[in-house]
Design a protein around this motif. Sequence first.
Motif, PDB file in Angstrom:
ATOM      1  N   GLY A   3       0.075  -5.737 -21.127  1.00 49.11           N
ATOM      2  CA  GLY A   3      -0.966  -5.827 -20.105  1.00 49.11           C
ATOM      3  C   GLY A   3      -0.717  -6.947 -19.114  1.00 49.11           C
ATOM      4  N   TYR A   4      -0.183  -8.084 -19.589  1.00 48.83           N
ATOM      5  CA  TYR A   4       0.093  -9.199 -18.681  1.00 48.83           C
ATOM      6  C   TYR A   4       1.287  -8.902 -17.784  1.00 48.83           C
ATOM      7  CZ  TYR A   4      -3.129 -11.643 -21.722  1.00 48.83           C
ATOM      8  OH  TYR A   4      -4.240 -12.006 -22.430  1.00 48.83           O
ATOM      9  N   ARG A   5       2.275  -8.164 -18.296  1.00 48.27           N
ATOM     10  CA  ARG A   5       3.411  -7.787 -17.456  1.00 48.27           C
ATOM     11  C   ARG A   5       2.968  -6.791 -16.384  1.00 48.27           C
ATOM     12  NH1 ARG A   5       4.384 -10.878 -20.966  1.00 48.27           N
ATOM     13  NH2 ARG A   5       3.444 -12.147 -19.336  1.00 48.27           N
ATOM     14  N   VAL A   6       2.046  -5.899 -16.737  1.00 49.80           N
ATOM     15  CA  VAL A   6       1.509  -4.968 -15.746  1.00 49.80           C
ATOM     16  C   VAL A   6       0.771  -5.730 -14.650  1.00 49.80           C
ATOM     17  CG1 VAL A   6      -0.175  -3.127 -15.391  1.00 49.80           C
ATOM     18  CG2 VAL A   6       1.395  -3.026 -17.337  1.00 49.80           C
ATOM     19  N   ARG A   7       0.022  -6.758 -15.040  1.00 43.28           N
ATOM     20  CA  ARG A   7      -0.705  -7.547 -14.045  1.00 43.28           C
ATOM     21  C   ARG A   7       0.258  -8.239 -13.094  1.00 43.28           C
ATOM     22  NH1 ARG A   7      -4.090  -8.776 -10.917  1.00 43.28           N
ATOM     23  NH2 ARG A   7      -3.816  -6.559 -10.768  1.00 43.28           N
ATOM     24  N   GLU A   8       1.366  -8.747 -13.613  1.00 39.65           N
ATOM     25  CA  GLU A   8       2.361  -9.388 -12.756  1.00 39.65           C
ATOM     26  C   GLU A   8       2.954  -8.389 -11.766  1.00 39.65           C
ATOM     27  OE1 GLU A   8       5.194 -10.983 -15.432  1.00 39.65           O
ATOM     28  OE2 GLU A   8       3.855 -12.534 -16.226  1.00 39.65           O
ATOM     29  N   ALA A   9       3.212  -7.178 -12.241  1.00 38.75           N
ATOM     30  CA  ALA A   9       3.772  -6.167 -11.344  1.00 38.75           C
ATOM     31  C   ALA A   9       2.772  -5.775 -10.263  1.00 38.75           C
ATOM     32  CB  ALA A   9       4.189  -4.939 -12.152  1.00 38.75           C
ATOM     33  N   CYS A  10       1.501  -5.688 -10.608  1.00 35.57           N
ATOM     34  CA  CYS A  10       0.487  -5.341  -9.612  1.00 35.57           C
ATOM     35  C   CYS A  10       0.368  -6.424  -8.548  1.00 35.57           C
ATOM     36  CB  CYS A  10      -0.855  -5.109 -10.299  1.00 35.57           C
ATOM     37  SG  CYS A  10      -0.944  -3.603 -11.297  1.00 35.57           S
ATOM     38  N   ARG A  11       0.390  -7.671  -8.948  1.00 37.10           N
ATOM     39  CA  ARG A  11       0.297  -8.752  -7.966  1.00 37.10           C
ATOM     40  C   ARG A  11       1.553  -8.802  -7.091  1.00 37.10           C
ATOM     41  NH1 ARG A  11      -3.458 -12.703  -8.373  1.00 37.10           N
ATOM     42  NH2 ARG A  11      -1.995 -14.327  -7.705  1.00 37.10           N
ATOM     43  N   ALA A  12       2.717  -8.479  -7.672  1.00 37.54           N
ATOM     44  CA  ALA A  12       3.935  -8.428  -6.863  1.00 37.54           C
ATOM     45  C   ALA A  12       3.839  -7.318  -5.823  1.00 37.54           C
ATOM     46  CB  ALA A  12       5.149  -8.219  -7.763  1.00 37.54           C
ATOM     47  N   ALA A  13       3.257  -6.169  -6.200  1.00 39.28           N
ATOM     48  CA  ALA A  13       3.083  -5.079  -5.240  1.00 39.28           C
ATOM     49  C   ALA A  13       2.087  -5.470  -4.152  1.00 39.28           C
ATOM     50  CB  ALA A  13       2.616  -3.823  -5.968  1.00 39.28           C
ATOM     51  N   GLU A  14       1.059  -6.207  -4.506  1.00 36.40           N
ATOM     52  CA  GLU A  14       0.089  -6.664  -3.508  1.00 36.40           C
ATOM     53  C   GLU A  14       0.761  -7.545  -2.461  1.00 36.40           C
ATOM     54  OE1 GLU A  14      -3.596  -6.750  -6.747  1.00 36.40           O
ATOM     55  OE2 GLU A  14      -2.709  -8.618  -5.984  1.00 36.40           O
ATOM     56  N   ASP A  15       1.604  -8.468  -2.918  1.00 29.90           N
ATOM     57  CA  ASP A  15       2.294  -9.356  -1.977  1.00 29.90           C
ATOM     58  C   ASP A  15       3.307  -8.586  -1.128  1.00 29.90           C
ATOM     59  OD1 ASP A  15       0.844 -11.429  -3.047  1.00 29.90           O
ATOM     60  OD2 ASP A  15       2.416 -12.037  -4.449  1.00 29.90           O
ATOM     61  N   ARG A  16       3.985  -7.630  -1.734  1.00 29.94           N
ATOM     62  CA  ARG A  16       5.035  -6.911  -1.026  1.00 29.94           C
ATOM     63  C   ARG A  16       4.474  -5.944   0.009  1.00 29.94           C
ATOM     64  NH1 ARG A  16       7.110  -5.135  -5.180  1.00 29.94           N
ATOM     65  NH2 ARG A  16       6.334  -2.989  -5.206  1.00 29.94           N
ATOM     66  N   LEU A  17       3.333  -5.312  -0.303  1.00 30.58           N
ATOM     67  CA  LEU A  17       2.784  -4.273   0.574  1.00 30.58           C
ATOM     68  C   LEU A  17       1.560  -4.755   1.362  1.00 30.58           C
ATOM     69  CD1 LEU A  17       3.008  -1.282  -1.932  1.00 30.58           C
ATOM     70  CD2 LEU A  17       4.624  -1.895  -0.112  1.00 30.58           C
ATOM     71  N   LEU A  46      -1.475  -5.698   0.172  1.00 31.38           N
ATOM     72  CA  LEU A  46      -2.704  -5.123  -0.344  1.00 31.38           C
ATOM     73  C   LEU A  46      -3.699  -6.220  -0.693  1.00 31.38           C
ATOM     74  CD1 LEU A  46      -1.127  -2.433  -2.707  1.00 31.38           C
ATOM     75  CD2 LEU A  46      -1.719  -2.230  -0.281  1.00 31.38           C
ATOM     76  N   ARG A  47      -4.887  -5.781  -1.066  1.00 34.19           N
ATOM     77  CA  ARG A  47      -5.930  -6.746  -1.439  1.00 34.19           C
ATOM     78  C   ARG A  47      -5.465  -7.566  -2.633  1.00 34.19           C
ATOM     79  NH1 ARG A  47     -11.889  -5.187  -3.948  1.00 34.19           N
ATOM     80  NH2 ARG A  47     -12.431  -7.271  -4.636  1.00 34.19           N
ATOM     81  N   ARG A  48      -5.664  -8.877  -2.545  1.00 34.68           N
ATOM     82  CA  ARG A  48      -5.230  -9.800  -3.591  1.00 34.68           C
ATOM     83  C   ARG A  48      -6.246  -9.792  -4.733  1.00 34.68           C
ATOM     84  NH1 ARG A  48      -0.362 -12.397  -4.699  1.00 34.68           N
ATOM     85  NH2 ARG A  48      -0.725 -14.383  -5.732  1.00 34.68           N
ATOM     86  N   THR A  49      -5.797  -9.501  -5.934  1.00 35.25           N
ATOM     87  CA  THR A  49      -6.660  -9.499  -7.116  1.00 35.25           C
ATOM     88  C   THR A  49      -6.319 -10.681  -8.007  1.00 35.25           C
ATOM     89  OG1 THR A  49      -5.141  -7.968  -8.218  1.00 35.25           O
ATOM     90  CG2 THR A  49      -7.037  -7.013  -7.081  1.00 35.25           C
ATOM     91  N   ALA A  50      -7.137 -10.894  -9.017  1.00 37.91           N
ATOM     92  CA  ALA A  50      -6.993 -12.070  -9.871  1.00 37.91           C
ATOM     93  C   ALA A  50      -5.798 -11.923 -10.803  1.00 37.91           C
ATOM     94  CB  ALA A  50      -8.269 -12.272 -10.694  1.00 37.91           C
ATOM     95  N   PRO A  51      -5.150 -13.040 -11.146  1.00 38.18           N
ATOM     96  CA  PRO A  51      -4.047 -12.968 -12.108  1.00 38.18           C
ATOM     97  C   PRO A  51      -4.587 -12.816 -13.531  1.00 38.18           C
ATOM     98  CG  PRO A  51      -4.433 -15.237 -11.473  1.00 38.18           C
ATOM     99  CD  PRO A  51      -5.358 -14.405 -10.626  1.00 38.18           C
ATOM    100  N   ALA A  52      -3.715 -12.433 -14.422  1.00 30.31           N
ATOM    101  CA  ALA A  52      -4.094 -12.301 -15.835  1.00 30.31           C
ATOM    102  C   ALA A  52      -3.937 -13.661 -16.513  1.00 30.31           C
ATOM    103  CB  ALA A  52      -3.241 -11.248 -16.525  1.00 30.31           C
TER     104      ALA A  52
END
Length: 615
Positions: A150-164, A166-172
């Motif tokens: 779950g924490y690795r998924v959160r890191e990937a989501c935040r990386a996609a937010e920065d790259r594209l 997108l709306r910035r969400t909270a880290p895990a």
Amino acid sequence: MIGKVLRGQRVQGLIRYLYGPGRDEEHHNPRIVAGFRSPAELEPTIRTGGGLDFRQLDGLLTQPLAALGEHSYRKPVWHLPVRAAPEDPILTDQQWAQIAADIMARTGLAPPGDDDSVRWIAVRHADDHIHIVATLARTDGVRPEVWNDGYRVREACRAAEDRLGLRRTAPADRTAARRTSRGETEKAIRNGRTEPPRTVLRRSVQTAAAGARTEGEFFALLQAEGLLVRRRVSQRQPDQVTGYAVALPDDRTAAGQPVWYGGGKLAADLTLPKLRARWTRPGPHSGPAGPPSADYQPVSGRHLSERSARAVLRTTVRQAADQARTPDEFFDSLHRAGLLIRQRLSTVEPGQVTGYAVSLPDLLGSDGKPLWLTGGRLAEDLTWPRLQRRWNGGAHDRCDHAVLSSEERRAIYDDAARAAAYATAQIRRCTVIDPHAARDACWAAADILRSAARATGNPHLRRAADAYDRAARAPYGRIPQPTPAGNGLRTAARLLLLAGRVESAVAGTVETLTKALIVLVDAIAPLHRSQHRDVQAQACGEAGQCLRRIGHLPSACWMTKPGVRDPSDLAMTGFPTPWSTISTRASSAFERDAADPHSLRKGDQIPPATGKRNV
């Protein structure tokens, strides 16, 4: 962008649901956008009658599971819905494919170049989300590890937010409390509850933890609240308690059993080891007789007035007198409570006690010396002769330990406001010098908010405590080192529960405390921003808005005269590079004077760190 890991047993049913119409006809044009092979090879073929043929896809995904055999997971289907925020732009299939591949790589399930990794697909049937489905079996016969996926998924989501963009969400960072599940919410609605049981229990446990000084007091407060309490004992040492669980008396399963929630299922800092850490924190030395017991957190007199200290001492001494049967038991109980004790001995018969006086650590008089209060100054029934007659079998009427005068209640509320002001000053100082040193005061601020909400019964204070909840915890479950500012807030929290509600004649003390709490949470927000914890800073802002609704308090400042500069502003004078564009003066309601009412607005950002030390 958020993703939630789910586990299942049968991949066939999941695939047919993803390609189906959905529960409310919400699935449109389902298709594979990424996978362990090209999407064209994995896409189900169309049968003669127009339906989809899933046999090839089912076989490809389940074949590694059959090879793994009995060594497979009990739930071998790994399912991850990944959703973008409503305000985000609609992503293309290629962008979603890149996001899915990055998630599989970061979790270690399908690293780039590993031909023996797990088999997976990413299905898209809506504009704003995809579903990643994988079977947890490698083609080389090895069972993959999914620890902390779950924490690795959160890191990937935040990386996609920065790259594209997108709306910035909270880290895990493990600072969020456990969310209420959909089933719990629907059950609460069916039963006519305004809040799910998990939320009610978390608030009650947090309030009990704020008001308790020992583990025994904590469980007693929970039971007094009407909660069901179950202790978990060690299998090796049956007399050792290793955990606990709580439940509402009227929250039952279909079989009629209580629905239990462990402390860790409520919040990360409510496990029994984390609670014990707050009760066993080192405090000031309690006198020549030695430190208090290891399971007791003494009350410090650092921020207490003489009236508040007298109320605390009278309550503690009276409770010790009721529990004791001999003078030795009485003094031992006072010593374990962390009080300083001074005995008066007879000049005729050496060793005979003729009186006593007590004090609190750090409780000093106007002359700078410890302030001692004799039993007679505390209450008439606490003089030494009266106590001796009680232990010798004399009549005694038990008194309510929490009976306080209006002046004592006012003093406790004023002292709580003073403790909040002291913590505010320390947090502002640490924001400039050492932000990590302020973590303890940020954690303890949640206690005083909870206690103030319970003591006053004000719904805005309760909502402020709920809103501030995430801003209190240190990332990744760390327990901060104790500080005088944090200990002062915890002492004030316990005394507020002791004082309870104040009469209308002294209700102005609640407004004074509220103003101090507004300044406290406003000072914590820049601290979180300086560490790039935007979600925690936002929680502080929401808590401040709730506090300002009490009596329609203005957001302009009350106590700072125009033209007075903030200490942090003076500390930063002459620095080669300003530490941020946010003025600490503007971050708190105390410092927004009429000369500069617009110095801080929503959207102000911390500048990026330079090569110099980022203070």
